[in-house]
Design a protein around this motif. Structure first.
Motif, PDB file in Angstrom:
ATOM      1  N   ARG A 128      28.270  39.500  47.989  1.00  0.00           N
ATOM      2  CA  ARG A 128      28.681  38.207  47.448  1.00  0.00           C
ATOM      3  C   ARG A 128      29.533  37.419  48.438  1.00  0.00           C
ATOM      4  O   ARG A 128      29.436  36.203  48.519  1.00  0.00           O
ATOM      5  CB  ARG A 128      29.478  38.405  46.156  1.00  0.00           C
ATOM      6  CG  ARG A 128      28.676  39.034  45.045  1.00  0.00           C
ATOM      7  CD  ARG A 128      29.522  39.092  43.793  1.00  0.00           C
ATOM      8  NE  ARG A 128      29.032  40.120  42.884  1.00  0.00           N
ATOM      9  CZ  ARG A 128      29.534  40.344  41.681  1.00  0.00           C
ATOM     10  NH1 ARG A 128      30.552  39.621  41.266  1.00  0.00           N
ATOM     11  NH2 ARG A 128      29.046  41.290  40.912  1.00  0.00           N
ATOM     12  N   PHE A 129      30.443  38.099  49.144  1.00  0.00           N
ATOM     13  CA  PHE A 129      31.260  37.372  50.115  1.00  0.00           C
ATOM     14  C   PHE A 129      31.300  38.150  51.429  1.00  0.00           C
ATOM     15  O   PHE A 129      32.284  38.788  51.786  1.00  0.00           O
ATOM     16  CB  PHE A 129      32.678  37.075  49.597  1.00  0.00           C
ATOM     17  CG  PHE A 129      33.334  38.155  48.780  1.00  0.00           C
ATOM     18  CD1 PHE A 129      34.171  39.084  49.368  1.00  0.00           C
ATOM     19  CD2 PHE A 129      33.131  38.203  47.416  1.00  0.00           C
ATOM     20  CE1 PHE A 129      34.803  40.053  48.610  1.00  0.00           C
ATOM     21  CE2 PHE A 129      33.767  39.166  46.650  1.00  0.00           C
ATOM     22  CZ  PHE A 129      34.605  40.101  47.248  1.00  0.00           C
ATOM     23  N   GLN A 141      40.096  46.485  40.618  1.00  0.00           N
ATOM     24  CA  GLN A 141      40.996  45.394  40.250  1.00  0.00           C
ATOM     25  C   GLN A 141      41.099  44.358  41.371  1.00  0.00           C
ATOM     26  O   GLN A 141      41.090  43.148  41.127  1.00  0.00           O
ATOM     27  CB  GLN A 141      42.391  45.946  39.920  1.00  0.00           C
ATOM     28  CG  GLN A 141      42.447  46.787  38.646  1.00  0.00           C
ATOM     29  CD  GLN A 141      42.106  48.257  38.901  1.00  0.00           C
ATOM     30  OE1 GLN A 141      41.615  48.601  39.970  1.00  0.00           O
ATOM     31  NE2 GLN A 141      42.373  49.092  37.912  1.00  0.00           N
ATOM     32  N   GLN A 142      41.209  44.844  42.621  1.00  0.00           N
ATOM     33  CA  GLN A 142      41.284  43.931  43.763  1.00  0.00           C
ATOM     34  C   GLN A 142      39.980  43.168  43.943  1.00  0.00           C
ATOM     35  O   GLN A 142      39.976  41.972  44.253  1.00  0.00           O
ATOM     36  CB  GLN A 142      41.631  44.720  45.022  1.00  0.00           C
ATOM     37  CG  GLN A 142      43.046  45.280  45.028  1.00  0.00           C
ATOM     38  CD  GLN A 142      43.282  46.240  46.187  1.00  0.00           C
ATOM     39  OE1 GLN A 142      42.423  47.058  46.527  1.00  0.00           O
ATOM     40  NE2 GLN A 142      44.461  46.141  46.797  1.00  0.00           N
ATOM     41  N   LEU A 143      38.859  43.848  43.750  1.00  0.00           N
ATOM     42  CA  LEU A 143      37.562  43.194  43.884  1.00  0.00           C
ATOM     43  C   LEU A 143      37.380  42.109  42.830  1.00  0.00           C
ATOM     44  O   LEU A 143      36.886  41.013  43.120  1.00  0.00           O
ATOM     45  CB  LEU A 143      36.441  44.232  43.763  1.00  0.00           C
ATOM     46  CG  LEU A 143      36.328  45.243  44.905  1.00  0.00           C
ATOM     47  CD1 LEU A 143      35.346  46.352  44.541  1.00  0.00           C
ATOM     48  CD2 LEU A 143      35.891  44.562  46.194  1.00  0.00           C
ATOM     49  N   GLU A 147      36.766  38.120  43.505  1.00  0.00           N
ATOM     50  CA  GLU A 147      35.598  37.440  42.962  1.00  0.00           C
ATOM     51  C   GLU A 147      36.010  36.262  42.099  1.00  0.00           C
ATOM     52  O   GLU A 147      35.406  35.184  42.155  1.00  0.00           O
ATOM     53  CB  GLU A 147      34.767  38.427  42.135  1.00  0.00           C
ATOM     54  CG  GLU A 147      33.604  37.795  41.365  1.00  0.00           C
ATOM     55  CD  GLU A 147      32.526  37.228  42.249  1.00  0.00           C
ATOM     56  OE1 GLU A 147      31.544  36.680  41.708  1.00  0.00           O
ATOM     57  OE2 GLU A 147      32.643  37.312  43.489  1.00  0.00           O
ATOM     58  N   GLY A 148      37.058  36.427  41.272  1.00  0.00           N
ATOM     59  CA  GLY A 148      37.519  35.327  40.436  1.00  0.00           C
ATOM     60  C   GLY A 148      37.961  34.137  41.267  1.00  0.00           C
ATOM     61  O   GLY A 148      37.648  32.981  40.938  1.00  0.00           O
ATOM     62  N   ALA A 149      38.687  34.402  42.346  1.00  0.00           N
ATOM     63  CA  ALA A 149      39.146  33.319  43.219  1.00  0.00           C
ATOM     64  C   ALA A 149      37.971  32.645  43.917  1.00  0.00           C
ATOM     65  O   ALA A 149      37.943  31.415  44.067  1.00  0.00           O
ATOM     66  CB  ALA A 149      40.129  33.868  44.250  1.00  0.00           C
ATOM     67  N   ARG A 150      36.990  33.429  44.314  1.00  0.00           N
ATOM     68  CA  ARG A 150      35.823  32.868  45.001  1.00  0.00           C
ATOM     69  C   ARG A 150      35.030  31.962  44.073  1.00  0.00           C
ATOM     70  O   ARG A 150      34.603  30.875  44.452  1.00  0.00           O
ATOM     71  CB  ARG A 150      34.928  33.998  45.521  1.00  0.00           C
ATOM     72  CG  ARG A 150      33.748  33.523  46.349  1.00  0.00           C
ATOM     73  CD  ARG A 150      32.778  34.668  46.605  1.00  0.00           C
ATOM     74  NE  ARG A 150      32.051  35.010  45.400  1.00  0.00           N
ATOM     75  CZ  ARG A 150      30.777  34.696  45.179  1.00  0.00           C
ATOM     76  NH1 ARG A 150      30.101  34.015  46.087  1.00  0.00           N
ATOM     77  NH2 ARG A 150      30.181  35.053  44.067  1.00  0.00           N
ATOM     78  N   VAL A 151      34.795  32.399  42.831  1.00  0.00           N
ATOM     79  CA  VAL A 151      34.029  31.599  41.882  1.00  0.00           C
ATOM     80  C   VAL A 151      34.770  30.305  41.552  1.00  0.00           C
ATOM     81  O   VAL A 151      34.169  29.221  41.489  1.00  0.00           O
ATOM     82  CB  VAL A 151      33.737  32.407  40.599  1.00  0.00           C
ATOM     83  CG1 VAL A 151      33.137  31.512  39.522  1.00  0.00           C
ATOM     84  CG2 VAL A 151      32.793  33.557  40.907  1.00  0.00           C
ATOM     85  N   ALA A 226      22.404  39.311  39.121  1.00  0.00           N
ATOM     86  CA  ALA A 226      22.398  37.849  39.070  1.00  0.00           C
ATOM     87  C   ALA A 226      23.645  37.272  39.727  1.00  0.00           C
ATOM     88  O   ALA A 226      23.587  36.200  40.360  1.00  0.00           O
ATOM     89  CB  ALA A 226      22.286  37.375  37.625  1.00  0.00           C
ATOM     90  N   ASP A 227      24.769  37.962  39.602  1.00  0.00           N
ATOM     91  CA  ASP A 227      26.009  37.467  40.197  1.00  0.00           C
ATOM     92  C   ASP A 227      25.921  37.356  41.724  1.00  0.00           C
ATOM     93  O   ASP A 227      26.701  36.615  42.335  1.00  0.00           O
ATOM     94  CB  ASP A 227      27.179  38.378  39.822  1.00  0.00           C
ATOM     95  CG  ASP A 227      27.746  38.055  38.445  1.00  0.00           C
ATOM     96  OD1 ASP A 227      27.319  37.061  37.841  1.00  0.00           O
ATOM     97  OD2 ASP A 227      28.607  38.820  37.967  1.00  0.00           O
TER      98      ASP A 227
END
Length: 323
Positions: A128-129, A141-143, A147-151, A226-227
């Motif tokens: 994803r990144f 938890q770190q991942l 991901e939340g910040a990226r989205v 899908a993500d």
């Protein structure tokens, strides 16, 4: 005794999953077959769709499908998915193209082992990144935080690009029309992507339910895969459709996702990514192309033994053991 009916096509005769159309959505029509084509009939006439080129046929409200049409889809390795209005609800799907259980066995083994599951989850986040720091030592938890910040950043960038006012992702799964245009477009776009990914997972013989990041749902693995593509496919498409002033968000979004899926070769990437994640020994390592061979793996039916061996099926073992 000869089994009645037309025998199914040999595996070598079928188009590979990544070489097919991503999906076709139909609603309010009668679906039948004409030779090797699926037909869709409504008051406007008849449309022919070559079955061998289909990845998934999404059947929306008001569709009626004949047994002959389903036979043709099954024989050609296509998947039918029954969905709700605008394609935003999933109800059921058809059969798999795979002859071997290799993928689903590998998937079950990985999802059942904590360290292997974490390896696959980390590999998904790296997909994803890829430009960010190495994820191999990060906790879940770190991942999730990354991901939340990226989205959030992705939404903000496309809102600025298209000039759309953006607050947050809010929607009611029970009421499609209650959302603003961009949230409607996001729901419709994601639903199309879920259909594509679900079709590929089923066609390859993996389980949609055995997720690595998502869990507890019959489509957990669908959401995982899908993500991988939302930031590239569905999010920009949704903002583009919303910015266009569309008066039919659902239909326009489906067409836009279909075009983007074709242009971006999403089917090919989806097949390759699923195989890499499930079959690559130690998913955190580099991809070995030999493990991605679509024709690798024996589909012969065998019997499992508790010493790890596999025995030939179709024979009686009563005389070889003591009761």
């Amino acid at each position: 005794m000869r089994i009645p009916g037309v025998p199914p096509a040999e595996l070598a005769e079928l188009n590979r999953a990544q070489d097919r159309l991503s999906f076709v959505y139909l609603e309010r029509c009668v679906i039948h077959r004409d030779a090797n084509a699926i037909t869709a009939t409504d008051e406007k006439g008849v449309v022919h769709i070559p079955a061998a080129t289909l990845g998934v046929l999404m059947l929306g409200p008001g569709t009626s499908v004949t047994q002959q049409a389903m036979m043709l889809l099954a024989d050609n390795g296509a998947t039918a998915v029954w969905v709700g209005e605008q394609g935003v609800r999933y109800y059921a799907h058809g059969r798999t193209l795979a002859r071997s259980s290799r993928l689903i066995v590998a998937q079950a083994a990985a999802v059942s082992h904590r360290d292997r599951r974490l390896d696959v989850a980390r590999a998904m986040y790296r997909m994803r990144f890829p430009d960010e720091a190495d994820t191999r030592a990060l906790t879940m938890q770190q991942l999730r935080g990354r991901e939340g910040a990226r989205v959030r950043r992705c939404y903000r960038e496309h809102a600025e690009r298209t000039g759309i006012g953006w607050q947050n992702r809010t929607y009611d799964p029970e009421d499609f029309d209650s959302g603003d245009p961009v949230n409607q477009a996001l729901s419709a776009a994601h639903a199309c992507l879920y259909g594509i990914v679900h079709a590929v997972i089923v066609a390859l013989g993996a389980s949609p339910a055995l997720g690595f990041v998502h869990t507890g749902n019959e489509r957990s693995f669908v959401y995982d895969i899908a993500d991988l593509y939302k930031a590239e496919v569905t999010i920009p498409v949704a903002f583009d459709v919303a910015a266009s002033g569309s008066t039919d968000i659902g239909s326009d979004t489906r067409r836009a996702v279909r075009d983007r899926a074709h242009d971006g070769a999403i089917l090919h990437r989806c097949v390759r990514d699923i195989r890499a994640l499930l079959l690559q020994p130690g998913a955190a390592g580099p991809i070995d192309e030999a493990w991605l061979d679509e024709d690798a793996g024996d589909d012969t039916l065998r019997l499992w033994d508790d010493d790890g061996a596999e025995l030939a099926s179709g024979r009686n073992y009563a005389g070889e053991v003591d009761f």
